[in-house]
Scaffold this motif. Structure first.
Motif, PDB file in Angstrom:
ATOM      1  N   SER A  14       0.824  -1.203   0.000  1.00  0.00           N
ATOM      2  CA  SER A  14       0.000   0.000   0.000  1.00  0.00           C
ATOM      3  C   SER A  14       0.859   1.254   0.000  1.00  0.00           C
ATOM      4  CB  SER A  14      -0.928   0.009   1.222  1.00  0.00           C
ATOM      5  OG  SER A  14      -0.181  -0.088   2.414  1.00  0.00           O
ATOM      6  N   SER A  20      -3.598  12.795   5.339  1.00  0.00           N
ATOM      7  CA  SER A  20      -4.694  11.861   5.067  1.00  0.00           C
ATOM      8  C   SER A  20      -5.529  12.240   3.838  1.00  0.00           C
ATOM      9  CB  SER A  20      -5.610  11.787   6.288  1.00  0.00           C
ATOM     10  OG  SER A  20      -6.756  11.013   6.020  1.00  0.00           O
ATOM     11  N   GLU A  21      -5.999  11.226   3.152  1.00  0.00           N
ATOM     12  CA  GLU A  21      -6.963  11.438   2.069  1.00  0.00           C
ATOM     13  C   GLU A  21      -8.232  12.100   2.604  1.00  0.00           C
ATOM     14  OE1 GLU A  21      -7.202   8.242  -1.191  1.00  0.00           O
ATOM     15  OE2 GLU A  21      -6.465   7.131   0.558  1.00  0.00           O
ATOM     16  N   SER A  22      -8.525  11.889   3.878  1.00  0.00           N
ATOM     17  CA  SER A  22      -9.709  12.488   4.489  1.00  0.00           C
ATOM     18  C   SER A  22      -9.590  13.995   4.648  1.00  0.00           C
ATOM     19  CB  SER A  22      -9.977  11.850   5.862  1.00  0.00           C
ATOM     20  OG  SER A  22     -10.305  10.483   5.720  1.00  0.00           O
ATOM     21  N   ARG A  26      -4.351  13.805  -2.193  1.00  0.00           N
ATOM     22  CA  ARG A  26      -4.220  12.645  -3.075  1.00  0.00           C
ATOM     23  C   ARG A  26      -2.790  12.496  -3.605  1.00  0.00           C
ATOM     24  NH1 ARG A  26      -8.512  12.443  -1.092  1.00  0.00           N
ATOM     25  NH2 ARG A  26     -10.574  12.132  -2.019  1.00  0.00           N
ATOM     26  N   SER A  44      -3.686   4.069  10.813  1.00  0.00           N
ATOM     27  CA  SER A  44      -5.019   4.418  10.303  1.00  0.00           C
ATOM     28  C   SER A  44      -6.047   4.487  11.417  1.00  0.00           C
ATOM     29  CB  SER A  44      -5.462   3.406   9.246  1.00  0.00           C
ATOM     30  OG  SER A  44      -5.665   2.123   9.801  1.00  0.00           O
ATOM     31  N   SER A  48      -8.045   8.041  12.057  1.00  0.00           N
ATOM     32  CA  SER A  48      -9.492   8.149  11.923  1.00  0.00           C
ATOM     33  C   SER A  48     -10.096   8.887  13.108  1.00  0.00           C
ATOM     34  CB  SER A  48     -10.107   6.751  11.810  1.00  0.00           C
ATOM     35  OG  SER A  48     -11.512   6.819  11.763  1.00  0.00           O
ATOM     36  N   THR A  67     -14.277  12.076   1.066  1.00  0.00           N
ATOM     37  CA  THR A  67     -13.442  11.033   1.644  1.00  0.00           C
ATOM     38  C   THR A  67     -12.987  10.063   0.561  1.00  0.00           C
ATOM     39  OG1 THR A  67     -15.235   9.474   2.113  1.00  0.00           O
ATOM     40  CG2 THR A  67     -14.809  11.207   3.750  1.00  0.00           C
ATOM     41  N   LYS A  68     -12.044   9.194   0.912  1.00  0.00           N
ATOM     42  CA  LYS A  68     -11.519   8.246  -0.075  1.00  0.00           C
ATOM     43  C   LYS A  68     -12.588   7.246  -0.532  1.00  0.00           C
ATOM     44  CE  LYS A  68      -9.364   5.369   3.518  1.00  0.00           C
ATOM     45  NZ  LYS A  68      -8.070   4.822   4.002  1.00  0.00           N
ATOM     46  N   LYS A  69     -13.672   7.124   0.239  1.00  0.00           N
ATOM     47  CA  LYS A  69     -14.789   6.265  -0.170  1.00  0.00           C
ATOM     48  C   LYS A  69     -15.873   7.045  -0.893  1.00  0.00           C
ATOM     49  CE  LYS A  69     -14.122   2.765   3.428  1.00  0.00           C
ATOM     50  NZ  LYS A  69     -14.762   2.012   4.550  1.00  0.00           N
ATOM     51  N   GLY A  70     -15.607   8.336  -1.140  1.00  0.00           N
ATOM     52  CA  GLY A  70     -16.556   9.153  -1.890  1.00  0.00           C
ATOM     53  C   GLY A  70     -17.671   9.757  -1.065  1.00  0.00           C
ATOM     54  N   HIS A  71     -17.526   9.728   0.273  1.00  0.00           N
ATOM     55  CA  HIS A  71     -18.562  10.267   1.146  1.00  0.00           C
ATOM     56  C   HIS A  71     -18.198  11.666   1.628  1.00  0.00           C
ATOM     57  CE1 HIS A  71     -20.222   6.319   0.988  1.00  0.00           C
ATOM     58  NE2 HIS A  71     -19.292   5.762   1.760  1.00  0.00           N
TER      59      HIS A  71
END
Length: 246
Positions: A14, A20-22, A26, A44, A48, A67-71
């Protein structure tokens, strides 16, 4: 390649995001194998907490970060649940849990008031670890000579839970002397577009200060040890500076 934290040889699969991406980052990342998967996973968890249960949450929501999950950004600080706009519009927030203690001076004509938010919600330790992690990784990537100059054993032992004594930091935007940017050129430009600044100051032989600023939130920590002497000079100039963990 050996991990810069645990120093074990590894074949990490990884990529470690330094910021953070949050927080919208990127681009500012470590190369594979520079941080092992085990350390990445460990970090992580506190990352968080530091970003979802502190004042950083308000800034993430205010900036409409994806967020990295698109939220949209979402979390809880004390009694308040804070979430960014569903369409990621800036400066639009959804806040639930308002009461007479955290929302005051309401004007029924303008429908405005003053919102009071705690800086941390039992998340000071997680924030301290986040600052140390970002500080060391950014120096390794962008200031190799500074990284090689100092011994970061206390920092590493703390992040690897070999020593759990609190690592103090200050909430302050004040600079007693001119701090230098850690990222340079394109990295510095891209982070600034994401409202983020990473700086350092060689205060003395025992004190290497790292300043992390995101939006209106700024924090400073000594990356070398738990010495509190440097804090006295800051507190003289900035009476609002807060020392954490309390």
């Amino acid at each position: 390649m050996n991990c810069i934290f645990c120093e074990k040889e590894n074949n990490s699969k990884s990529i470690e995001h330094i910021v953070s991406e949050s927080l919208g980052n990127r681009d500012y990342v470590m190369k594979k194998n520079e941080v092992c998967d085990e350390c990445n996973s460990r970090f992580s968890k506190f990352e968080s907490t530091a970003l979802s249960n502190t004042i950083f949450l308000m800034e993430r929501a205010r900036f409409g970060v994806v967020t990295k999950k698109g939220h949209t950004a979402k979390g809880k600080v004390d009694d308040l649940t804070i979430e960014g706009d569903d369409d990621f519009r800036k400066n639009i927030l959804n806040v639930t849990g308002l009461n007479k203690d955290n929302f005051k001076d309401f004007d029924p004509n303008t429908k405005t008031g003053t919102l009071f938010i705690k800086t941390f919600d039992k998340s000071e330790v997680a924030t301290s670890k986040l600052l140390l992690k970002v500080g060391l990784e950014s120096l390794f990537k962008s200031q190799k000579s500074i990284f090689a100059k100092y011994d970061f054993k206390e920092l590493k032992d703390y992040l690897l839970t070999r020593n759990n004594n609190d690592f103090p930091f200050l909430t302050t935007d004040y600079e007693i002397r001119k701090f230098q940017s850690i990222p340079t050129y394109t990295d510095k430009y891209l982070l600034k577009k994401k409202h983020c600044e990473l700086k350092y100051l060689e205060y003395d032989a025992e004190t290497l200060l790292f300043k992390f600023k995101y939006g209106a939130i700024a924090m400073t920590i000594n990356l070398l040890n738990r010495n509190l002497e440097w804090i006295k000079e800051f507190k003289k100039q900035d009476e609002m500076a807060g020392l954490y963990p309390e």
